[in-house]
Scaffold this motif. Structure first.
Motif, short mmCIF file in Angstrom:
data_model
loop_
_atom_site.label_atom_id
_atom_site.label_comp_id
_atom_site.label_asym_id
_atom_site.label_seq_id
_atom_site.Cartn_x
_atom_site.Cartn_y
_atom_site.Cartn_z
N ALA A 43 0.84 -1.20 0.00
CA ALA A 43 0.00 0.00 0.00
C ALA A 43 0.87 1.25 0.00
CB ALA A 43 -0.91 0.00 1.22
N SER A 44 0.27 2.37 -0.37
CA SER A 44 0.96 3.67 -0.32
C SER A 44 0.39 4.48 0.84
CB SER A 44 0.74 4.45 -1.61
OG SER A 44 1.32 3.77 -2.69
N PHE A 45 1.28 4.95 1.68
CA PHE A 45 0.89 5.74 2.85
C PHE A 45 1.53 7.12 2.77
CE2 PHE A 45 0.79 1.29 4.17
CZ PHE A 45 -0.48 1.20 4.72
N GLY A 46 0.89 8.09 3.41
CA GLY A 46 1.41 9.45 3.42
C GLY A 46 2.46 9.70 4.47
N PRO A 120 -11.59 10.76 2.50
CA PRO A 120 -11.67 9.78 1.40
C PRO A 120 -10.94 8.47 1.70
CG PRO A 120 -11.22 11.96 0.53
CD PRO A 120 -11.11 12.06 2.03
N LYS A 121 -9.85 8.54 2.43
CA LYS A 121 -9.14 7.30 2.80
C LYS A 121 -10.04 6.42 3.66
CE LYS A 121 -4.65 9.62 3.05
NZ LYS A 121 -3.57 10.01 3.98
N LEU A 122 -10.73 7.04 4.61
CA LEU A 122 -11.62 6.29 5.49
C LEU A 122 -12.85 5.79 4.75
CD1 LEU A 122 -11.27 8.64 8.55
CD2 LEU A 122 -10.58 6.24 8.48
N GLU A 123 -13.36 6.58 3.83
CA GLU A 123 -14.51 6.14 3.04
C GLU A 123 -14.17 4.95 2.16
OE1 GLU A 123 -16.99 10.32 2.70
OE2 GLU A 123 -15.53 9.83 1.14
N ASN A 124 -12.90 4.82 1.80
CA ASN A 124 -12.44 3.70 0.97
C ASN A 124 -11.72 2.63 1.78
OD1 ASN A 124 -13.36 4.75 -1.55
ND2 ASN A 124 -11.71 6.24 -1.43
N ALA A 125 -11.88 2.65 3.09
CA ALA A 125 -11.20 1.69 3.96
C ALA A 125 -11.54 0.26 3.54
CB ALA A 125 -11.60 1.92 5.41
N LEU A 126 -10.55 -0.58 3.63
CA LEU A 126 -10.73 -2.01 3.36
C LEU A 126 -10.96 -2.69 4.70
CD1 LEU A 126 -10.53 -4.37 1.28
CD2 LEU A 126 -8.13 -4.54 1.96
N GLN A 140 -3.49 5.71 1.41
CA GLN A 140 -3.67 6.59 0.24
C GLN A 140 -4.06 5.77 -0.98
OE1 GLN A 140 0.07 8.66 -0.24
NE2 GLN A 140 -0.66 10.44 0.90
N ASP A 141 -3.31 4.69 -1.20
CA ASP A 141 -3.58 3.78 -2.31
C ASP A 141 -3.43 2.36 -1.80
OD1 ASP A 141 -3.86 2.37 -4.66
OD2 ASP A 141 -2.02 3.11 -5.57
N GLN A 142 -4.51 1.65 -1.81
CA GLN A 142 -4.49 0.28 -1.27
C GLN A 142 -4.75 -0.77 -2.33
OE1 GLN A 142 -7.57 0.66 1.62
NE2 GLN A 142 -9.20 0.31 0.16
N SER A 143 -4.74 -0.39 -3.59
CA SER A 143 -5.14 -1.31 -4.65
C SER A 143 -4.34 -2.61 -4.65
CB SER A 143 -5.09 -0.62 -6.01
OG SER A 143 -3.81 -0.07 -6.24
#
Length: 156
Positions: A43-46, A120-126, A140-143
């Motif tokens: 994943a990508s983190f800030g 947005p990160k929380l709204e897209n939480a896995l 940031q990017d969890q794809s």
């Protein structure tokens, strides 16, 4: 009438053998530390992610007795986190998943005032479960990491 009983008996035996055939497969156990490390790498983190003490993580996530966890978080300035839980049973995993989803909703409302860029990160939480395991990932990017988690949990 005799034909109906015979058909019922044949169907019952077929079901017994089908269930017996499924019983031989065991789900693979997941090394929570290894999977959590893979998720953090993919994943990508800030900000840099740091391993959390398991007792601290269990308290942070409100995990029940008998749950083990490997978790990572940043400094707290962002909403980013990664955690893999072994709940011991599928029922406990589903309960924890529901609890984590509620926690995530609370965090969305908190960050909406505190730091809206994190929402947005929380709204897209896995937040997914498979068998006795639960994965939580906010990034940031969890794809790439999402696929790793899905593949690991699919074996459960």
């Amino acid at each position: 009438m005799k034909l109906t009983r015979t058909a019922a008996l044949i169907l019952a035996l077929a079901m017994v053998f089908a269930l017996a055939g499924c019983g031989g497969e065991k789900a693979e156990s997941i090394d929570t530390a290894a999977l959590a490390g893979q998720l953090v790498e993919a994943a990508s983190f800030g900000e840099p992610m740091n391993a959390l003490d398991s007792a601290v993580a269990l308290g942070l996530y409100g995990a029940g007795e008998g749950v083990t966890v490997t978790a990572y978080a940043g400094t707290g300035a962002t909403a980013e986190e990664a955690a893999v839980f072994d709940c011991g049973s599928a029922e406990a995993a589903e309960a924890l998943k529901a609890s984590l989803e509620q926690r995530n909703e609370v965090r969305i409302s908190q960050y909406a005032d505190y730091d809206p860029e994190e929402v947005p990160k929380l709204e897209n939480a896995l937040i997914i479960s498979g068998g006795q395991y639960v994965v939580l990932l906010v990034a940031q990017d969890q794809s790439g990491a999402a696929q790793i988690a899905a593949d690991a949990l699919a074996k459960q």
